[in-house]
Design an enzyme around this catalytic site. Structure first.
Site: not given
Length: 249
Positions: A53-55, A93
């Site tokens: 979910r936040d690569i 992000t």
């Protein structure tokens, strides 16, 4: 990690250590493939299937030998085999989030594939998608890549700091894989094992054209732009970066 993060290496031009750290093409290719293999493991090989979910570039750490390590699993979710998508609040992000997840909260492993595509584009261009300064009608780095694809001039996006010292075939593959991974339709994005195969030149990259207009004035993206503006305002008052709220992890 000895060499901090990928974002630090690519974007921080004012640090003496960063300026001494040369990300030549061979290193960028190794880092990109390493990230792809890491996500492929999380999605296809691990006993517990995980959606990160936040690569993003700041969550890719570089060790002493500049090997890529995916970090910060604070927003991660387990992806059960029996479910088609995960029900959860939107978190991540701005600039790296897949549109179907950012707008409608529809989360599958294809969201991480989209994020990887953005990171791959940053690796080949040396530019940040979130701090890219708009040129003409291009609102972000990804939008610029789509425009250059339509013009048949993809190689213009390659980091000028590389000069002519890069493998043109590998660079073209990386750009095309990035565009394939960031397709507006999640069903058209490849699996991560397929991404690894394409990056290594074992399989041919499919040509899929996406409409860059969806990143401009399309009303479907107005809620996302409004949300980004609201959160940027909040971040200024709280002195925090403009990330979407986590869901309590």
């Amino acid at each position: 990690m000895e060499n901090n993060s990928l974002a630090y290496a690519l974007f921080d031009k004012n640090d003496a250590k960063t300026s001494a750290l040369k990300l030549d093409w061979a290193t960028r290719q190794k880092v990109c493939v390493g990230i792809a293999r890491g996500i492929a493991f999380l999605q296809e090989e691990s006993t517990l299937k995980i959606v990160h979910r936040d690569i993003k570039a700041t969550n890719v750490l570089l060790d002493e030998d500049l090997n890529a390590k995916i970090s910060d699993f604070g927003l991660a979710r387990l992806n059960g085999e029996e479910s088609t998508h995960i029900s959860t609040r939107v978190a991540g992000t701005i600039g790296y989030m897949a549109p179907e997840y950012a707008l409608w909260g529809y989360l599958t492993n294809k969201a991480d594939i989209y994020s990887f595509g953005v990171v791959a584009l940053e690796i080949v261009s040396g530019k940040s998608n979130t701090s890219y300064k708009p040129e003409n009608e291009c609102v972000c780095l990804l939008d610029l890549a789509f425009v250059l694809q339509q013009r048949g001039s993809l190689m213009e996006i390659v980091d000028p700091k590389l000069g002519s010292e890069f493998n043109q075939d590998e660079a073209e593959r990386m750009i095309k894989v990035a565009l394939l991974c960031t397709n507006a339709s999640p069903t058209l994005r490849p699996t991560m094992s397929a991404v690894v195969s394409m990056l290594e030149g074992q399989t041919v990259v499919q040509d899929v054209i996406s409409d860059p207009g969806i990143y401009n004035d399309d009303l479907r993206f107005k809620p996302l732009r409004d949300q980004q503006q609201q959160m940027q305002n909040q971040s200024l008052s709280r002195s925090q970066p403009p990330n979407l709220p986590s869901d309590g992890i």
